[in-house]
Design a protein around this motif. Sequence first.
Motif, PDB file in Angstrom:
ATOM      1  N   TYR A   1      -5.223   7.061 -11.116  1.00 29.87           N
ATOM      2  CA  TYR A   1      -4.664   5.990 -10.304  1.00 29.87           C
ATOM      3  C   TYR A   1      -4.705   6.413  -8.838  1.00 29.87           C
ATOM      4  CZ  TYR A   1      -0.436   8.782  -9.861  1.00 29.87           C
ATOM      5  OH  TYR A   1       0.448   9.800  -9.567  1.00 29.87           O
ATOM      6  N   CYS A   2      -4.647   5.428  -7.966  1.00 27.32           N
ATOM      7  CA  CYS A   2      -4.771   5.660  -6.529  1.00 27.32           C
ATOM      8  C   CYS A   2      -4.113   4.496  -5.791  1.00 27.32           C
ATOM      9  CB  CYS A   2      -6.247   5.761  -6.176  1.00 27.32           C
ATOM     10  SG  CYS A   2      -6.629   5.854  -4.418  1.00 27.32           S
TER      11      CYS A   2
ATOM     12  N   ASP B   1      -8.059   7.880   0.361  1.00 26.22           N
ATOM     13  CA  ASP B   1      -6.751   7.864  -0.297  1.00 26.22           C
ATOM     14  C   ASP B   1      -6.770   8.758  -1.534  1.00 26.22           C
ATOM     15  OD1 ASP B   1      -5.821   6.163   1.602  1.00 26.22           O
ATOM     16  OD2 ASP B   1      -5.543   4.430   0.281  1.00 26.22           O
ATOM     17  N   PRO B   2      -5.843   9.703  -1.645  1.00 27.38           N
ATOM     18  CA  PRO B   2      -5.830  10.631  -2.781  1.00 27.38           C
ATOM     19  C   PRO B   2      -5.523   9.925  -4.101  1.00 27.38           C
ATOM     20  CG  PRO B   2      -4.568  11.497  -0.934  1.00 27.38           C
ATOM     21  CD  PRO B   2      -4.831  10.058  -0.638  1.00 27.38           C
ATOM     22  N   ALA B   3      -5.992  10.527  -5.176  1.00 28.80           N
ATOM     23  CA  ALA B   3      -5.792   9.997  -6.523  1.00 28.80           C
ATOM     24  C   ALA B   3      -5.282  11.107  -7.433  1.00 28.80           C
ATOM     25  CB  ALA B   3      -7.107   9.427  -7.071  1.00 28.80           C
TER      26      ALA B   3
ATOM     27  N   PHE C   1     -13.371   1.159   7.996  1.00 29.65           N
ATOM     28  CA  PHE C   1     -13.040   0.720   6.639  1.00 29.65           C
ATOM     29  C   PHE C   1     -11.582   1.079   6.371  1.00 29.65           C
ATOM     30  CE2 PHE C   1     -14.459   5.091   6.224  1.00 29.65           C
ATOM     31  CZ  PHE C   1     -13.561   5.651   5.329  1.00 29.65           C
ATOM     32  N   ASP C   2     -10.996   0.425   5.393  1.00 26.66           N
ATOM     33  CA  ASP C   2      -9.656   0.768   4.962  1.00 26.66           C
ATOM     34  C   ASP C   2      -9.522   0.452   3.479  1.00 26.66           C
ATOM     35  OD1 ASP C   2      -9.535  -1.964   4.909  1.00 26.66           O
ATOM     36  OD2 ASP C   2      -7.875  -2.151   6.323  1.00 26.66           O
ATOM     37  N   PHE C   3      -8.290   0.514   2.968  1.00 29.75           N
ATOM     38  CA  PHE C   3      -8.075   0.324   1.545  1.00 29.75           C
ATOM     39  C   PHE C   3      -7.024  -0.750   1.297  1.00 29.75           C
ATOM     40  CE2 PHE C   3      -9.805   4.580   1.842  1.00 29.75           C
ATOM     41  CZ  PHE C   3     -10.731   4.589   0.809  1.00 29.75           C
ATOM     42  N   ASP C   4      -7.224  -1.493   0.225  1.00 22.57           N
ATOM     43  CA  ASP C   4      -6.238  -2.466  -0.233  1.00 22.57           C
ATOM     44  C   ASP C   4      -4.913  -1.737  -0.434  1.00 22.57           C
ATOM     45  OD1 ASP C   4      -4.665  -4.185  -2.013  1.00 22.57           O
ATOM     46  OD2 ASP C   4      -6.516  -5.283  -2.371  1.00 22.57           O
ATOM     47  N   PRO C   5      -3.805  -2.268   0.084  1.00 22.84           N
ATOM     48  CA  PRO C   5      -2.527  -1.569  -0.057  1.00 22.84           C
ATOM     49  C   PRO C   5      -2.014  -1.501  -1.490  1.00 22.84           C
ATOM     50  CG  PRO C   5      -2.202  -3.734   0.920  1.00 22.84           C
ATOM     51  CD  PRO C   5      -3.687  -3.495   0.878  1.00 22.84           C
ATOM     52  N   ARG C   6      -2.579  -2.307  -2.381  1.00 26.39           N
ATOM     53  CA  ARG C   6      -2.141  -2.280  -3.766  1.00 26.39           C
ATOM     54  C   ARG C   6      -2.611  -1.005  -4.475  1.00 26.39           C
ATOM     55  NH1 ARG C   6      -4.501  -7.862  -5.836  1.00 26.39           N
ATOM     56  NH2 ARG C   6      -6.197  -7.134  -4.462  1.00 26.39           N
ATOM     57  N   THR C   7      -2.005  -0.733  -5.614  1.00 22.53           N
ATOM     58  CA  THR C   7      -2.377   0.416  -6.434  1.00 22.53           C
ATOM     59  C   THR C   7      -3.447  -0.008  -7.436  1.00 22.53           C
ATOM     60  OG1 THR C   7      -0.184   1.416  -6.245  1.00 22.53           O
ATOM     61  CG2 THR C   7      -1.540   2.113  -8.106  1.00 22.53           C
ATOM     62  N   ALA C   8      -4.389   0.884  -7.685  1.00 22.99           N
ATOM     63  CA  ALA C   8      -5.387   0.669  -8.735  1.00 22.99           C
ATOM     64  C   ALA C   8      -5.220   1.745  -9.801  1.00 22.99           C
ATOM     65  CB  ALA C   8      -6.802   0.702  -8.170  1.00 22.99           C
TER      66      ALA C   8
ATOM     67  N   LEU D   1       2.175   0.893  -9.269  1.00 21.03           N
ATOM     68  CA  LEU D   1       1.472   1.600 -10.335  1.00 21.03           C
ATOM     69  C   LEU D   1       1.792   1.026 -11.707  1.00 21.03           C
ATOM     70  CD1 LEU D   1      -0.230   3.828 -11.566  1.00 21.03           C
ATOM     71  CD2 LEU D   1       1.694   5.417 -11.234  1.00 21.03           C
ATOM     72  N   ARG D   2       3.045   0.695 -11.956  1.00 21.82           N
ATOM     73  CA  ARG D   2       3.408   0.204 -13.287  1.00 21.82           C
ATOM     74  C   ARG D   2       2.687  -1.114 -13.596  1.00 21.82           C
ATOM     75  NH1 ARG D   2       7.273   1.891 -16.535  1.00 21.82           N
ATOM     76  NH2 ARG D   2       8.356   3.012 -14.866  1.00 21.82           N
ATOM     77  N   ILE D   3       2.656  -2.016 -12.610  1.00 23.54           N
ATOM     78  CA  ILE D   3       1.982  -3.300 -12.810  1.00 23.54           C
ATOM     79  C   ILE D   3       0.486  -3.087 -13.024  1.00 23.54           C
ATOM     80  CG2 ILE D   3       1.355  -5.474 -11.697  1.00 23.54           C
ATOM     81  CD1 ILE D   3       4.091  -5.417 -10.306  1.00 23.54           C
ATOM     82  N   ALA D   4      -0.118  -2.210 -12.216  1.00 26.64           N
ATOM     83  CA  ALA D   4      -1.553  -1.935 -12.352  1.00 26.64           C
ATOM     84  C   ALA D   4      -1.859  -1.338 -13.721  1.00 26.64           C
ATOM     85  CB  ALA D   4      -2.008  -0.995 -11.244  1.00 26.64           C
TER      86      ALA D   4
END
Length: 249
Positions: free
Chosen positions: A55-56, A32-34, A145-152, A216-219
């Motif tokens: 962020y990603c 996933d791009p950042a 593997f995959d990624f959590d759908p949330r933003t970090a 993103l704002r919440i993260a």
Amino acid sequence: DAGNSVVIEERLEGQELSVLALVDGRTISVLDPAQDHKPVGEGDTGPNTGGMGAYCPTPLATEDVMGKVQRDVLVPIVDALRREGTEFRGVLYAGLMLTPAGPKVLEFNVRFGDPECQPLMTRLRGDLLEILWQTAQGNLDDVEFDFDPRTACTVVMCAEGYPGAYRKGMEISGLSEAGALEGVVVFQAGTKRTENGQTVTNGGRVLGVTALGEDLRIARDRANEACRLIEFEGAFYRHDIGERVLAPA
């Protein structure tokens, strides 16, 4: 003699995009791009640094953009390496500028980028050791593997004076309190443990305070909240990571 020649380079304008991919010699798995934030000051002002936050994932990585990156950047470089007798296996990092003429390569690295790695790994769902081992063995197709759908979002806390001269040895407090917040991970970078058990600063970029959120704002708000709990003399950080892609609140 160096003054006898002038090198003219194209000025690239646009937003930066970091694309990391796992490569096992032939197979390319794009992560996933950042988006990294290089300038030291709020609003992308001041001198460039190694990275003040990231962020990603990022909305900049549209399907069209990623199609061009894979076709025009990643596949050609992996093929070129193989033709020259180098079967590259590892992490390929492409630092890009999204210009009006399309994505342009600023740099290649053969490692996880910092601080892009922190939000990326916070979202990773899978056994990282197994993923990297199979990549090194040339068996990337066999890994799931995959990624959590949330933003970090990662906010980098720095020592006063960075990216110039800075002092070391400032005692850090609040690490446990920050790490106890929901969805928060505090990555230590420029730190060390003293003989009496205290954690002190030992670099310019001291901490990568990372938080997960539904957007993103919440993260970012969570990461900034965690940063407020951490104290050391001269500490500073950017509060506006990701601002350029956020709609007005």
